[in-house]
Design a protein around this motif. Sequence first.
Motif, short mmCIF file in Angstrom:
data_model
loop_
_atom_site.label_atom_id
_atom_site.label_comp_id
_atom_site.label_asym_id
_atom_site.label_seq_id
_atom_site.Cartn_x
_atom_site.Cartn_y
_atom_site.Cartn_z
N ALA A 20 0.83 -1.21 0.00
CA ALA A 20 0.00 0.00 0.00
C ALA A 20 0.86 1.25 0.00
O ALA A 20 0.54 2.25 -0.68
CB ALA A 20 -0.94 -0.01 1.21
N ASP A 21 1.98 1.23 0.74
CA ASP A 21 2.83 2.41 0.79
C ASP A 21 3.61 2.59 -0.52
O ASP A 21 3.87 3.72 -0.94
CB ASP A 21 3.78 2.34 1.98
N ILE A 22 3.97 1.49 -1.16
CA ILE A 22 4.59 1.57 -2.48
C ILE A 22 3.62 2.24 -3.45
O ILE A 22 4.01 3.12 -4.24
CB ILE A 22 4.98 0.17 -2.98
N CYS A 23 2.36 1.84 -3.40
CA CYS A 23 1.35 2.44 -4.27
C CYS A 23 1.22 3.93 -3.98
O CYS A 23 1.11 4.76 -4.90
CB CYS A 23 0.02 1.73 -4.09
N ARG A 24 1.27 4.29 -2.73
CA ARG A 24 1.11 5.70 -2.34
C ARG A 24 2.21 6.58 -2.93
O ARG A 24 1.93 7.69 -3.42
CB ARG A 24 1.14 5.81 -0.80
N VAL A 25 3.47 6.12 -2.89
CA VAL A 25 4.58 6.99 -3.32
C VAL A 25 4.77 6.99 -4.83
O VAL A 25 5.55 7.79 -5.36
CB VAL A 25 5.90 6.61 -2.63
N LEU A 26 4.07 6.11 -5.54
CA LEU A 26 4.15 6.11 -6.99
C LEU A 26 3.31 7.24 -7.59
O LEU A 26 2.24 7.58 -7.09
CB LEU A 26 3.66 4.78 -7.56
N LYS A 27 3.80 7.79 -8.68
CA LYS A 27 3.01 8.75 -9.45
C LYS A 27 1.89 8.01 -10.17
O LYS A 27 2.03 6.81 -10.47
CB LYS A 27 3.89 9.46 -10.48
N PRO A 28 0.78 8.66 -10.48
CA PRO A 28 -0.24 8.02 -11.31
C PRO A 28 0.38 7.54 -12.63
O PRO A 28 1.12 8.27 -13.29
CB PRO A 28 -1.25 9.14 -11.55
N GLY A 29 0.10 6.30 -12.97
CA GLY A 29 0.72 5.70 -14.14
C GLY A 29 2.05 5.03 -13.85
O GLY A 29 2.63 4.39 -14.73
N GLY A 30 2.54 5.18 -12.62
CA GLY A 30 3.82 4.58 -12.25
C GLY A 30 3.72 3.08 -12.08
O GLY A 30 2.62 2.51 -11.95
N ARG A 31 4.86 2.42 -12.05
CA ARG A 31 4.93 0.96 -12.05
C ARG A 31 5.61 0.44 -10.79
O ARG A 31 6.64 0.98 -10.37
CB ARG A 31 5.72 0.46 -13.27
N ALA A 32 5.03 -0.60 -10.24
CA ALA A 32 5.67 -1.35 -9.16
C ALA A 32 6.12 -2.69 -9.73
O ALA A 32 5.36 -3.36 -10.43
CB ALA A 32 4.70 -1.58 -8.01
#
Length: 255
Positions: A158-170
């Motif tokens: 969830a925190d990885i998702c939070r710090v990503l920009k919209p359109g960003g990739r994990a």
Amino acid sequence: MNNQPETPPGPTTHFGFRDVPVGDKQKLVGQVFTSVAKNYDLMNDLMSLGIHRLWKRHFVAVSGVRRGDRVLDLAGGTGDIAALLKPVLGDAGEVVVGDINAAMLGVGRDRLTDRGLVAGLRWAQLNAERLPFPDNSFDAVTMAFGLRNVTDKDQALADICRVLKPGGRALVLEFSRVQSELFGKLYDFHSFKVLPKLGRLFAGDADSYRYLAESIRKHPDQETLKGMMERAGFGRVEVRNLSNGIVAIHRAYKF
């Protein structure tokens, strides 16, 4: 007389095949990686028969990372992924290498400095469950062979998702579930019978290598991790097995 092992009081989690108090896992994992930091390449060679180097190259090749991107590489202490990312990102790009273990960070920073890789690299001791960055900070977040050691994987995702920009990739590269039953038996023999002995012989540390083998078996399999990433807020979660599922790449997007 009751000879059964006592159950730890309060909430527990797994540390290899042992149940331990949730608050103890971070310390125990830290002790393992402090022990193996100087032999980390040897550890990976013993665990993967040397193939981890090819897996990591493929991981970066399919990451979709582009020149000028800002990337957070979690559990990246020894700098393997950062060193592969830098030529792709170019001079305008940046890699923030994050790891919870100071010994691992020290090994990686020294290694990459010796190779002349300094510009565009930052090093941060951090906990993947509580990332010290604002929302929408990174174009991509990578994590190779680290998620299985995180205590609260759902919180980390969830925190990885939070710090990503919209359109960003994990992107997560992790040991997973072998797809072939016969190959799985050979893999188990190597992991539980051979690997600890190699760890004792080459690194003087059988216990850490035994834990690492056990942690792989306790890690969520491909479909379970895919579902966890979806619940964390990611979309378009793609799974790619490598080497018959010994490892898998999970790639997901923030929308």
